[in-house]
Design an enzyme around this catalytic site. Structure first.
Site, PDB file in Angstrom:
ATOM      1  CD  GLU A   1      47.947  21.155  32.299  1.00 50.48           C
ATOM      2  OE1 GLU A   1      48.640  20.126  32.476  1.00 50.48           O
ATOM      3  OE2 GLU A   1      47.499  21.820  33.234  1.00 50.48           O
ATOM      4  CG  ASP A   2      48.795  16.272  33.119  1.00 50.49           C
ATOM      5  OD1 ASP A   2      48.190  17.374  33.199  1.00 50.49           O
ATOM      6  OD2 ASP A   2      49.448  15.802  34.064  1.00 50.49           O
TER       7      ASP A   2
ATOM      8  CG  ASP B   1      52.628  12.281  39.819  1.00 48.78           C
ATOM      9  OD1 ASP B   1      51.784  13.044  39.308  1.00 48.78           O
ATOM     10  OD2 ASP B   1      53.178  12.523  40.905  1.00 48.78           O
TER      11      ASP B   1
ATOM     12  CG  PHE C   1      43.967  10.422  41.588  1.00 51.52           C
ATOM     13  CD1 PHE C   1      44.125  11.797  41.706  1.00 51.52           C
ATOM     14  CD2 PHE C   1      45.103   9.629  41.478  1.00 51.52           C
ATOM     15  CE1 PHE C   1      45.396  12.366  41.724  1.00 51.52           C
ATOM     16  CE2 PHE C   1      46.375  10.193  41.495  1.00 51.52           C
ATOM     17  CZ  PHE C   1      46.515  11.563  41.617  1.00 51.52           C
ATOM     18  CB  VAL C   2      43.563   8.830  35.783  1.00 49.31           C
ATOM     19  CG1 VAL C   2      42.131   8.358  35.643  1.00 49.31           C
ATOM     20  CG2 VAL C   2      43.675  10.304  35.404  1.00 49.31           C
TER      21      VAL C   2
ATOM     22  CE  LYS D   1      40.370  13.597  37.236  1.00 46.25           C
ATOM     23  NZ  LYS D   1      40.885  13.656  38.615  1.00 46.25           N
TER      24      LYS D   1
ATOM     25  CG  ASP E   1      40.834  18.070  38.649  1.00 49.24           C
ATOM     26  OD1 ASP E   1      39.723  17.561  38.511  1.00 49.24           O
ATOM     27  OD2 ASP E   1      41.429  18.070  39.748  1.00 49.24           O
TER      28      ASP E   1
ATOM     29  CE  LYS F   1      58.975  16.367  38.166  1.00 51.21           C
ATOM     30  NZ  LYS F   1      59.307  15.473  39.268  1.00 51.21           N
ATOM     31  N   GLY F   2      53.572  16.060  33.908  1.00 49.62           N
ATOM     32  CA  GLY F   2      52.564  15.118  33.427  1.00 49.62           C
ATOM     33  C   GLY F   2      52.360  15.072  31.925  1.00 49.62           C
TER      34      GLY F   2
ATOM     35  NE  ARG G   1      55.875  12.244  37.066  1.00 47.87           N
ATOM     36  CZ  ARG G   1      55.003  13.243  37.270  1.00 47.87           C
ATOM     37  NH1 ARG G   1      54.015  13.424  36.438  1.00 47.87           N
ATOM     38  NH2 ARG G   1      55.131  14.035  38.304  1.00 47.87           N
TER      39      ARG G   1
HETATM   40  P1  5GP Z   1      43.647  21.747  37.782  1.00 42.66           P
HETATM   41  O1  5GP Z   1      44.380  23.026  38.046  1.00 42.66           O
HETATM   42  O2  5GP Z   1      42.905  21.734  36.458  1.00 42.66           O
HETATM   43  O3  5GP Z   1      42.735  21.392  38.929  1.00 42.66           O
HETATM   44  O4  5GP Z   1      44.685  20.592  37.821  1.00 42.66           O
HETATM   45  C1  5GP Z   1      45.548  20.329  36.814  1.00 42.66           C
HETATM   46  C2  5GP Z   1      46.657  19.447  37.319  1.00 42.66           C
HETATM   47  O5  5GP Z   1      46.252  18.641  38.417  1.00 42.66           O
HETATM   48  C3  5GP Z   1      47.072  18.476  36.251  1.00 42.66           C
HETATM   49  O6  5GP Z   1      48.025  19.028  35.392  1.00 42.66           O
HETATM   50  C4  5GP Z   1      47.597  17.313  37.064  1.00 42.66           C
HETATM   51  O7  5GP Z   1      48.938  17.538  37.391  1.00 42.66           O
HETATM   52  C5  5GP Z   1      46.783  17.344  38.333  1.00 42.66           C
HETATM   53  N1  5GP Z   1      45.672  16.360  38.311  1.00 42.66           N
HETATM   54  C6  5GP Z   1      44.351  16.607  38.214  1.00 42.66           C
HETATM   55  N2  5GP Z   1      43.635  15.466  38.210  1.00 42.66           N
HETATM   56  C7  5GP Z   1      44.542  14.468  38.291  1.00 42.66           C
HETATM   57  C8  5GP Z   1      44.426  13.035  38.296  1.00 42.66           C
HETATM   58  O8  5GP Z   1      43.362  12.421  38.212  1.00 42.66           O
HETATM   59  N3  5GP Z   1      45.590  12.342  38.370  1.00 42.66           N
HETATM   60  C9  5GP Z   1      46.811  12.954  38.455  1.00 42.66           C
HETATM   61  N4  5GP Z   1      47.872  12.159  38.526  1.00 42.66           N
HETATM   62  N5  5GP Z   1      46.958  14.283  38.437  1.00 42.66           N
HETATM   63  C10 5GP Z   1      45.824  15.043  38.359  1.00 42.66           C
END
Ligand code: 5GP
Length: 200
Positions: free
Chosen positions: A114-115, A174, A167-168, A146, A118, A58-59, A180
């Site tokens: 994508e929000d 969220d 962590f944001v 990141k 990571d 949902k981000g 959110r």
């Molecule tokens: P990845 O698969 O790249 O590790 O993670 C992507 C997802 O992890 C993002 O779409 C998000 O939902 C979540 N995520 C990663 N870092 C953060 C963060 O700092 N804060 C929040 N709220 N969600 C994060």
């Protein structure tokens, strides 16, 4: 920093739980300006196409809504939902499809929205899934990146802000489904009894 200034930069937010404090990392004003620039870049690359935005729930919802308004021209939306994070702040590394797209992306100009990028595992999973469906173009826009956390070999075509490993929350992001609706992107801290990546 003076005690007064420290208090100002680590405020509690409406709906906060005890001891949760916030530091604004990226203000809503900066987000608006950057989203407008990103939309211009994207439209410049695809001036005549209908751009099919695929939001990752949902981000990405607030980012997608603002980006769509700035894009101009023909735009359509769809949404996909995958799980990559549990209820806390750490990734399990596992990606599972929760809700697929409603319509086919074959032959379309697709922009995955994508929000935050990571580890990159979610995006890698999505790109593999979407490539098989033969879109005309497949591009990725992320608001936050990141870079230092990357595990999977993926990158976005359009990036809003590169951020440190903190962590944001806010602007769609969220913590256990809360925050959110904050207009700014903030770093959340749990205080002396909680533990975050920031404090670890
Ligand atoms: P990845 O698969 O790249 O590790 O993670 C992507 C997802 O992890 C993002 O779409 C998000 O939902 C979540 N995520 C990663 N870092 C953060 C963060 O700092 N804060 C929040 N709220 N969600 C994060």
């Amino acid at each position: 920093m003076s005690t007064k200034a420290a208090k100002r930069s680590a405020k509690q937010k409406p709906g906060h739980r005890a001891e949760e404090t916030f530091r604004v990392l990226i203000s809503h004003q900066r987000i608006r300006t950057r989203v407008r620039q990103m939309a211009q870049e994207i439209r410049r690359d695809f001036p005549n196409d209908q751009i099919h935005l695929v939001g990752v729930l949902k981000g990405s919802v607030l980012f997608l809504a603002d980006l769509a308004r700035e894009l101009g021209g023909e735009v359509s939306f769809d949404f996909i939902s995958v799980s990559s994070y549990g209820k806390g702040m750490d990734s399990t590394g596992e990606v599972k499809l929760i809700k697929d797209l409603d319509v086919s992306i074959e032959g379309r100009t697709v922009l995955v929205v994508e929000d935050i990028l990571d580890t990159g595992l979610t995006l890698k999973y999505l790109l593999r899934l979407f490539e098989e469906r033969k879109p005309k173009h497949l591009r990725v826009a992320v608001l936050l990146d990141k870079v230092e956390r990357r595990i999977a070999d993926v990158k976005a075509d359009y990036t809003g802000f590169v951020i440190p490993n903190e962590f944001v929350v806010g602007y769609g992001l969220d913590f256990d489904e809360r925050y959110r609706n904050l207009p700014d992107v903030c770093v959340v801290r749990l205080g002396p009894h909680g533990k975050t990546k920031v404090d670890a």
